[in-house]
Design a protein around this motif. Structure first.
Motif, short mmCIF file in Angstrom:
data_model
loop_
_atom_site.label_atom_id
_atom_site.label_comp_id
_atom_site.label_asym_id
_atom_site.label_seq_id
_atom_site.Cartn_x
_atom_site.Cartn_y
_atom_site.Cartn_z
N PHE A 36 76.45 -16.03 52.12
CA PHE A 36 77.32 -15.40 51.39
C PHE A 36 78.58 -16.40 51.55
N VAL A 37 78.57 -16.90 52.92
CA VAL A 37 80.00 -17.76 53.19
C VAL A 37 79.58 -19.22 52.45
N LEU A 38 78.06 -19.63 52.52
CA LEU A 38 77.82 -20.88 51.81
C LEU A 38 77.69 -20.83 50.60
N ILE A 39 77.64 -19.65 49.99
CA ILE A 39 77.42 -19.54 48.33
C ILE A 39 78.85 -20.01 47.62
N ASN A 40 79.94 -19.72 48.56
CA ASN A 40 81.47 -20.00 48.05
C ASN A 40 81.71 -21.27 48.29
N GLY A 41 80.80 -22.30 48.50
CA GLY A 41 81.11 -23.69 48.91
C GLY A 41 81.02 -24.11 50.27
N ASN A 42 81.29 -25.40 50.41
CA ASN A 42 81.01 -25.94 51.74
C ASN A 42 82.34 -26.77 52.37
N GLY A 43 83.62 -26.08 51.94
CA GLY A 43 84.82 -26.59 52.34
C GLY A 43 85.28 -26.41 54.06
N LEU A 44 86.23 -26.56 54.38
CA LEU A 44 86.73 -26.33 55.78
C LEU A 44 86.95 -24.87 56.09
N GLN A 46 85.10 -22.54 54.53
CA GLN A 46 83.80 -21.87 54.66
C GLN A 46 82.83 -22.40 55.94
N MET A 47 83.04 -23.39 56.33
CA MET A 47 82.58 -24.13 57.62
C MET A 47 83.30 -23.16 59.04
N LEU A 48 84.53 -23.02 58.81
CA LEU A 48 85.07 -22.20 60.01
C LEU A 48 84.50 -20.72 60.13
N GLN A 49 84.41 -20.02 58.87
CA GLN A 49 83.62 -19.11 58.49
C GLN A 49 82.08 -19.02 59.18
N LEU A 50 81.47 -19.86 58.66
CA LEU A 50 79.99 -20.11 59.24
C LEU A 50 80.01 -20.33 60.58
N PHE A 51 81.01 -21.10 61.43
CA PHE A 51 81.09 -21.17 62.70
C PHE A 51 81.35 -19.91 63.56
N LEU A 52 82.28 -19.21 62.79
CA LEU A 52 82.40 -17.62 63.38
C LEU A 52 81.39 -16.74 63.68
N VAL A 53 80.55 -16.76 62.40
CA VAL A 53 79.57 -15.95 62.37
C VAL A 53 78.43 -16.21 63.22
N THR A 54 78.19 -17.82 63.64
CA THR A 54 77.11 -18.45 64.17
C THR A 54 77.33 -18.17 65.64
N VAL A 55 78.82 -18.25 66.11
CA VAL A 55 79.03 -18.03 67.60
C VAL A 55 78.94 -16.57 68.06
N ALA A 56 79.48 -15.69 66.93
CA ALA A 56 79.14 -14.17 67.28
C ALA A 56 77.82 -13.75 67.48
N CYS A 57 76.93 -14.18 66.72
CA CYS A 57 75.57 -13.88 66.84
C CYS A 57 74.90 -14.59 67.95
N MET A 58 75.08 -15.71 68.26
CA MET A 58 74.84 -16.53 69.55
C MET A 58 75.17 -15.90 70.80
N LEU A 87 82.76 -10.80 57.09
CA LEU A 87 82.50 -11.97 56.39
C LEU A 87 81.79 -11.92 55.08
N ILE A 88 80.65 -10.75 55.07
CA ILE A 88 80.22 -10.59 53.92
C ILE A 88 80.88 -9.95 52.81
N LEU A 89 81.74 -8.91 53.37
CA LEU A 89 82.61 -8.30 52.26
C LEU A 89 83.81 -9.28 51.77
N LEU A 90 84.13 -10.16 52.88
CA LEU A 90 85.23 -11.17 52.11
C LEU A 90 84.82 -12.14 51.20
N ASN A 91 83.33 -12.66 51.33
CA ASN A 91 82.95 -13.63 50.21
C ASN A 91 82.17 -13.03 49.38
N ALA A 92 81.83 -11.81 49.43
CA ALA A 92 80.96 -11.03 48.35
C ALA A 92 82.12 -10.65 46.92
N PHE A 93 83.37 -10.61 47.23
CA PHE A 93 84.18 -10.15 46.08
C PHE A 93 85.27 -11.10 45.88
#
Length: 93
Positions: A36-44, A46-58, A87-93
């Motif tokens: 969902f984060v990457l569907i909204n683009g690949n700007g800064l 989105q990359m910070l959000q992707l980093f956040l979700v990756t760190v939380a899971c890891m 992040l799903i809710l933030l990027n879904a709507f």
């Protein structure tokens, strides 16, 4: 608070069973959040959000693999699920 306490008690009782299922579940939820984060683009942002979700899971995965205390693993599981869901809710709507 009673729900947290009873869930933690059940998690402690069968830590390895719950940890195994939790790794699968939270990794899938994290993947959905990343999608969902990457569907909204690949700007800064989105990359910070992707980093956040990756760190939380890891962090959760590392805590399970390094056999940390049940309470820490459970708290990291909840943090990972909360982060991914927000992040799903933030990027879904």
């Amino acid at each position: 608070m009673a729900l947290y306490t009873s869930s933690l008690k059940a998690f402690r009782k069968d830590k390895w069973g719950y940890a195994t299922i939790s790794i699968i579940g939270q990794s899938c939820l994290g993947s959905i959040a990343a999608m969902f984060v990457l569907i909204n683009g690949n700007g800064l942002i989105q990359m910070l959000q992707l980093f956040l979700v990756t760190v939380a899971c890891m962090l959760f995965n590392a805590a399970v693999l390094s056999q940390r205390k049940s309470e820490l693993v459970f708290k990291l599981l909840l943090a990972s699920i909360l982060t991914s869901t927000l992040l799903i809710l933030l990027n879904a709507f």
